[in-house]
Scaffold this motif. Structure first.
Motif, PDB file in Angstrom:
ATOM      1  N   MET A 422      29.051  -7.150  53.706  1.00  0.00           N
ATOM      2  CA  MET A 422      28.869  -5.213  53.617  1.00  0.00           C
ATOM      3  C   MET A 422      29.256  -5.172  54.884  1.00  0.00           C
ATOM      4  SD  MET A 422      24.964  -5.027  51.944  1.00  0.00           S
ATOM      5  CE  MET A 422      24.860  -6.230  51.451  1.00  0.00           C
ATOM      6  N   ILE A 472      22.144  -0.788  50.603  1.00  0.00           N
ATOM      7  CA  ILE A 472      22.676  -0.975  49.594  1.00  0.00           C
ATOM      8  C   ILE A 472      21.564  -1.377  48.492  1.00  0.00           C
ATOM      9  CG2 ILE A 472      23.404  -3.407  49.734  1.00  0.00           C
ATOM     10  CD1 ILE A 472      26.348  -2.681  48.410  1.00  0.00           C
ATOM     11  N   ILE A 483      25.760  -0.122  41.359  1.00  0.00           N
ATOM     12  CA  ILE A 483      25.479  -0.015  42.817  1.00  0.00           C
ATOM     13  C   ILE A 483      25.332   1.403  43.268  1.00  0.00           C
ATOM     14  CG2 ILE A 483      26.411  -1.598  45.120  1.00  0.00           C
ATOM     15  CD1 ILE A 483      26.290  -3.222  42.667  1.00  0.00           C
ATOM     16  N   THR A 485      25.737   3.354  47.052  1.00  0.00           N
ATOM     17  CA  THR A 485      25.557   2.626  48.297  1.00  0.00           C
ATOM     18  C   THR A 485      25.354   4.049  49.708  1.00  0.00           C
ATOM     19  OG1 THR A 485      28.085   3.298  48.479  1.00  0.00           O
ATOM     20  CG2 THR A 485      27.252   0.783  47.938  1.00  0.00           C
ATOM     21  N   ILE A 488      27.911   2.669  53.432  1.00  0.00           N
ATOM     22  CA  ILE A 488      28.604   0.985  52.968  1.00  0.00           C
ATOM     23  C   ILE A 488      30.341   2.163  52.905  1.00  0.00           C
ATOM     24  CG2 ILE A 488      28.735  -0.660  51.812  1.00  0.00           C
ATOM     25  CD1 ILE A 488      25.784  -0.553  53.466  1.00  0.00           C
ATOM     26  N   VAL A 510      29.877   2.066  41.204  1.00  0.00           N
ATOM     27  CA  VAL A 510      29.614   2.250  42.663  1.00  0.00           C
ATOM     28  C   VAL A 510      29.176   3.516  42.526  1.00  0.00           C
ATOM     29  CG1 VAL A 510      29.917   2.257  44.503  1.00  0.00           C
ATOM     30  CG2 VAL A 510      30.692   0.250  43.383  1.00  0.00           C
TER      31      VAL A 510
END
Length: 549
Positions: A422, A472, A483, A485, A488, A510
Motif C-alpha cells: 500500500m 483501507i 475495497i 480507501t 491511499i 474500489v
C-alpha cells in the motif's frame, strides 16, 4: 537429606549475595563497597560450592575500585576459570565484555591484566568453535527443492507440504542474527522435549524489556532467558510443547523505539522456519515492559505472520509513529497490568479497555492489585502465563480473513495478510470514516525521592499522530472484492486458491467503482518468490492484482 542441606545452603548463600549486591548497586560513590565486599567474602567462605560468576565479577570490580589489586586479580583468576554451561556465562566473557575496560580501569596498566586476558584466548576460541558447530547443526536440513517443471497446482501443494526438517541434537540453541554490515546479535531457541521434525509446533516469541539499556549479544546463555522472570513461560511452554524464542535487542536496534530493529522478529521467524517445523497459524508474541510494548507494536504495524499478542505491564502505544488502535481488530491482545505500575497507570489501562470494548476488539486485560512494574518476578504472575498458554492452545490465525481494516503512516508497514504494497496519497481529502481514536491520560504514577509511589496529575494524549496516515477497508466473498480507501494511492491484492474460484473471474470494486474483472492464474515465479519471502506454508500466494486508485 543431603539434597535438603544443599538447598538450604544455596538459599543462605543467595540471601547474603543479594544483600551484598544491593549494597553495591545502591551505594553512593562506592561508600559501601568495603561492607559489600566483606559480605560476599563471608558467603564465599561459608558456602564455597555456591559461588557464581556474577558474584566473582562483582567482588573483583569492587576490589579494583578499592585499589586492592591483589584481591581483584585473585577473584578474576577464579572467574576466568569458569566454563560455559547452560546456566553460566564463560568466565572470560566478563573481561571481554565491552564494559570491562571501564569496570577494571584501575587494573589496565598492571601486567597481570594482559596476562589474564592472554590466558583466556584458547578458552574463547574453543567456545566459539562449539557455538558455530551447534549453529551449523541447527540449520541442517534435507535438500528439498522445486525443479520448476511441476504442474502449478502440484507446486502449490508441494510448497504447502514442504518438509525439509531434520531432528535436532539439542533443545537450546544460541543463533547468530545479522542486523546490518556492522551489527549482529543473537536469539535463543528453546525446543520442546523430544522435538519431532515431522510434527508442526506452535511458537512464542518473548521480547525483553529495558531496550534503552540493553546491548546486542554474540550469544545467549539458556538459563538467563529460561529462568528467573521467564521461569513460568518455560514451565508452560514445556507442558504444552511450544517453541520459545528470545531475541536480543539494544537501544539502537529494538522493537519499540527504533524502526531500525523492527524487522528483527519477522526475519528471525523466517530464519527459524527454514529449519524448524513451525505451525504457521500458531505463532505468537509476548513480552514484559518495553517487550510488551514491542508486542503491541507488531500488532499495530506488522501482524501478518502472527496469530495473537500478549504483554505484561504494557505501554500500549506505537513510539515510532501513529497508534492506529483499530488495527487490533485483525488479531488479538491480552494485557496483564498491575495497580502499582509507574510505566503505565491503571486509570489509563481502564480507558484503553473501554476504548477496545467500544470498537469490539478482541482485547482482554487482567489486573493484579498490589504489585509493581516488575510483576513477572512474583510467583503470582504464574496465572498470567497460564492464561497465555491456555489462549494460544485454542487460538489460530485465519490466513485468509474475509475482512481487513488497516491504517498506516509508514509505507514499510503497508501490508497485512492479502493486502500488500500500500502506498500513501496524503494530498487526498480524508474519508469521513477515517478518524483517529484517542483518549486523555490525567494521572500517572511515579516514585518520589523516598522511593514511595505517588500520583501526579498529567494532561497527555494516549497516542501521538506525527504523520498523515492512509486507511483501507476490504472484504471479499464469492470472487468479489470490495475495497474502500482513504489517502491511499495504490495497493495490491494477493490471491490464494483458498480465497477464490480460479475458474471464474475475480472482480475488484474500489470505492464503488469496478477496477478489475478477470480470471487470475498461477504465476510460478511469483509463488516461489512469495514463499521465499516469508516461508509461510499456510499463507501461500499464487498471484497478485496491482491497483492504482
Amino acid at each position: 537429606m543431603v539434597a535438603g542441606v544443599l538447598v538450604h545452603a544455596q538459599q543462605k548463600y543467595s540471601a547474603m549475595a543479594q544483600k551484598a549486591a544491593d549494597l553495591m548497586e545502591n551505594t553512593k560513590d562506592g561508600a559501601d563497597y568495603k561492607e559489600a565486599l566483606s559480605i560476599y567474602e563471608q558467603a564465599f567462605t561459608l558456602y564455597p560450592d555456591s559461588i557464581s560468576g556474577p558474584d566473582l565479577y562483582n567482588v573483583s570490580v569492587m576490589a579494583s575500585e578499592l585499589k586492592d589489586y591483589d584481591k581483584a586479580f585473585k577473584y578474576l583468576t577464579s572467574l576466568v576459570k569458569i566454563k560455559a554451561t547452560e546456566d553460566h556465562h564463560p568466565g572470560w566473557g566478563y573481561i571481554e565484555d565491552e564494559s570491562s575496560e571501564s569496570d577494571y580501569k584501575n587494573l589496565l596498566s598492571d601486567p597481570r591484566w594482559k596476562a589474564l586476558k592472554q590466558s583466556t584466548v584458547q578458552d574463547k576460541k574453543e567456545f566459539y568453535q562449539v557455538l558455530q558447530k551447534n549453529r551449523e547443526e541447527f540449520f541442517r536440513t534435507r535438500d528439498v527443492s522445486f525443479n520448476g517443471k511441476e504442474n502449478l497446482k502440484t507446486l502449490y501443494t508441494q510448497i504447502k507440504n514442504n518438509q525439509p526438517f531434520l531432528p535436532k541434537a539439542m533443545r537450546n540453541y544460541s543463533v547468530s542474527f545479522t542486523i546490518n554490515d556492522s551489527a549482529t546479535t543473537s536469539y535463543l531457541v528453546h525446543l520442546p522435549k523430544d522435538y519431532q521434525p515431522q510434527k508442526k509446533y506452535p511458537l512464542l516469541f518473548f521480547l525483553h524489556g529495558a531496550v534503552r539499556y540493553s546491548t546486542l549479544a554474540d550469544y545467549l546463555i539458556p538459563q538467563e532467558n529460561l529462568g528467573t522472570w521467564n521461569r513460568f513461560y518455560t514451565k508452560y511452554a514445556d507442558l504444552n510443547e511450544v517453541i520459545l524464542v528470545f531475541p536480543r535487542a539494544s537501544k539502537a536496534y529494538n522493537w519499540m523505539t527504533s524502526d531500525d530493529g523492527f524487522f528483527m522478529v519477522p526475519d528471525i521467524l523466517k530464519q527459524i522456519k527454514t529449519t524448524i517445523n513451525v505451525d504457521d497459524n500458531r505463532v505468537f508474541i509476548s513480552g514484559h515492559s518495553n517487550g510488551a510494548t514491542g508486542s503491541f507494536s507488531y500488532l499495530m504495524k506488522q501482524p501478518s505472520s502472527f496469530a495473537g499478542f500478549y504483554g505484561f505491564n504494557t505501554y500500549p502505544k506505537v513510539f515510532t509513529g501513529g497508534t492506529f488502535v483499530e488495527n487490533i481488530k485483525n488479531r488479538s491482545f491480552i494485557n496483564f497490568s498491575t495497580d502499582q505500575d509507574y510505566y503505565y497507570p491503571p486509570n489509563a489501562n481502564d480507558d484503553m479497555t473501554g476504548l477496545m470494548k467500544g470498537i469490539k476488539a478482541d482485547y482482554k486485560e487482567y489486573r493484579y492489585n498490589g504489585f509493581p512494574h516488575w510483576f513477572p518476578m512474583f510467583k503470582e504472575s504464574e496465572s498470567g502465563c497460564e492464561i497465555i498458554f491456555n489462549d494460544l492452545k485454542k487460538r489460530k490465525r485465519n490466513p485468509f480473513p474475509k475482512e481487513i481494516s488497516w491504517e498506516f503512516d509508514d509505507e514499510r508497514y503497508g501490508s497485512i495478510d492479502w493486502l500488500s504494497g500500500m502506498k500513501l496519497d496524503t494530498l487526498q481529502s480524508r474519508a469521513a470514516w477515517h478518524q483517529n481514536l484517542n483518549f486523555k491520560i490525567t494521572k500517572w504514577l511515579k516514585y518520589n525521592d523516598s522511593d514511595s509511589l505517588i500520583t501526579e496529575k498529567t494532561d497527555k494524549n494516549a497516542f501521538d499522530f506525527p504523520r498523515k496516515s492512509g486507511k483501507i477497508k476490504a472484504a471479499y466473498a464469492k470472487n468479489i472484492f470490495r475495497i474502500e480507501t482513504s489517502d491511499i494511492r495504490s495497493f495490491s491484492i494477493s490471491i490464494s486458491p483458498e480465497m477464490v474460484d480460479l475458474k471464474k473471474k475475480v472482480k475488484v470494486f474500489v470505492n464503488g467503482k469496478l477496477y478489475f474483472n478477470q480470471k487470475v492464474k498461477y504465476d510460478r515465479d511469483f509463488m516461489l518468490q512469495s514463499f521465499e519471502n516469508n516461508r509461510d506454508r499456510e499463507q501461500i500466494w499464487i498471484n497478485t492484482i496491482h491497483l492504482k486508485v
